[in-house]
Scaffold this active site. Structure first.
Site, PDB file in Angstrom:
ATOM      1  N   GLY A 130       0.817  -1.211   0.000  1.00 13.51           N
ATOM      2  CA  GLY A 130       0.000   0.000   0.000  1.00 13.51           C
ATOM      3  C   GLY A 130       0.847   1.256   0.000  1.00 13.51           C
ATOM      4  CB  SER A 132       0.332   4.684  -5.559  1.00 18.23           C
ATOM      5  OG  SER A 132       1.584   4.305  -6.071  1.00 18.23           O
ATOM      6  CB  SER A 164      -0.220  -5.498  -7.396  1.00 21.19           C
ATOM      7  OG  SER A 164       0.360  -4.529  -8.243  1.00 21.19           O
ATOM      8  CD  GLU A 249       8.326  -2.060  -6.127  1.00 25.74           C
ATOM      9  OE1 GLU A 249       7.447  -1.696  -6.920  1.00 25.74           O
ATOM     10  OE2 GLU A 249       8.403  -1.643  -4.962  1.00 25.74           O
TER      11      GLU A 249
END
Length: 384
Positions: A130, A132, A164, A249
């Protein structure tokens, strides 16, 4: 100036690659899954994730006491390459394996590790990220989702976007503001909370792809209670903790192999057509991919040595250059060979082409926009 190491795979690592490849080919033969491009983001198959968990291939580098195998980061890199090369549906457990586990191992409490990591390793517990928010754009530090202290925990209100697989996940590591915004130090006052996505007050709304697939989501928090034991690390240290996550990432093989099934099928189709001129053009793609792969593996080796704070520049480069490379593959393919893109096509190249075209616009946004990444590189070069 940081120099990335050159990595030579050992005989044991090459044997591990053969083992993984044989397993995947066997599952393909059984019809366990259908290959697709961008499978790490849109290939959700909980049953396949549990199957991978049974192989011991989730949390591969983690301590054995939490269910991991204590293998090297390079071993995990090999495993990831093989999954992506064949287009295996690994999206369900992807973020928990790639980010949440390493985050908890570095910053989490022992209670959190003992509770979450064994479930993740089994392929039975999925995490969303969590970050954006609708009005923040690429300025992540301007998040307004807030957490207010109450007895025994925190009350969270706000909204996240582009999350996502939130609709499939059990929990979400969420960046929230636990102190009032300070314009002079906007990175201060941010913290990370683990939010149960089944908790009262959580609402998940789908954002569908052009393909009609449901992958991204908006997540709303309306007076959601989060107990104190679900705070990750220290209150107010969320920004630094989040940056540590980004090294994992941004630099992995998923930033260069999302469209690999299309590349591979392009080469196979050109061979079937005995198209030597087309193969010459395709070889240029392979050369670019190989260079980016060496850069990505070098970052993995630095992460193996514990230098996650020192890889922000090369990790940003892998992401920026890699996703532009991925985005170019459909156009290059179109110029080399005639295709008829369709998600329902019988020919694999037509199907992979359609998937790549429809997913490509998001490649240079997810994980940090190219503009943000160029800024990271520029600041790092100036500082050095």
């Amino acid at each position: 100036m940081l120099h990335l190491p050159t990595v030579q795979f050992t005989e044991e690592q090459e044997q591990f690659r053969v083992e993984v490849r044989a397993f995947l080919q066997d599952e393909l033969t059984k019809g366990t899954f259908t290959p697709k491009c961008d499978s790490w983001l849109s290939g959700d198959d909980p049953e396949f994730s549990r199957l991978i968990g049974q192989q011991g291939w989730i949390g591969l580098t983690w301590p054995k006491k939490y269910g991991g195998q204590e293998r090297s980061t390079i071993d995990r890199y090999i495993l990831t390459e093989e999954f992506l090369a064949v287009g295996a549906p690994v999206a369900a457990h992807w973020f928990a394996d790639r980010q949440t586990g390493p985050l908890l191992l570095r910053y989490g409490s022992e209670e959190q590790r003992e509770f979450f990591l064994p479930q993740i390793v089994k392929g039975e517990c999925y995490f969303g990220i969590g970050l954006s928010e609708p009005n923040s754009g690429s300025d992540l530090a301007s998040v307004t989702t807030r957490a207010e202290k109450v007895e025994g925990g925190w009350i969270v209100n706000g909204q996240k976007i582009w999350t996502s697989n939130a609709h499939l996940c059990h929990y979400m590591v969420t960046l929230v503001r636990t102190s009032p915004f300070d314009g002079k130090n906007k990175h201060a006052g941010l913290s990370q909370l683990i939010i149960d996505l089944q908790a009262q007050g959580v609402t998940i709304v789908p954002i569908k792809y052009l393909t009609g697939e449901h992958h991204y989501n908006e997540v709303f928090f309306d007076n959601v209670f989060v107990p104190d034991n679900m705070v990750v690390g220290e209150i107010g240290n969320g920004w630094a903790q989040g940056l540590a996550e980004l090294a994992f990432e941004r630099s992995g093989p998923e930033r260069i192999l999302s469209t690999f099934p299309l590349i591979d099928e392009l080469i196979q189709e050109l061979k079937r057509q005995n198209n030597s001129q087309g193969l010459t053009q395709a070889s240029k793609i392979v050369a670019r991919l190989w260079s980016l792969r060496n850069l990505s593996i070098g970052v993995a080796q630095l992460l193996e040595s514990g230098n996650s704070e020192d890889v922000s520049i090369p990790a940003a480069l892998v992401k920026a250059l890699g996703t532009k490379f991925e985005q170019s593959i459909p156009e290059i393919t179109r110029l080399i060979i005639q295709t008829y893109p369709s998600l329902d096509a019988d020919r694999k190249i037509d199907c992979f082409m359609a998937q790549s075209i429809l997913h490509a616009p998001g490649f240079t946004i997810r994980g940090g926009t190219s503009e943000v990444l160029y800024g990271v590189v520029a600041k790092g070069v100036v500082a050095q």
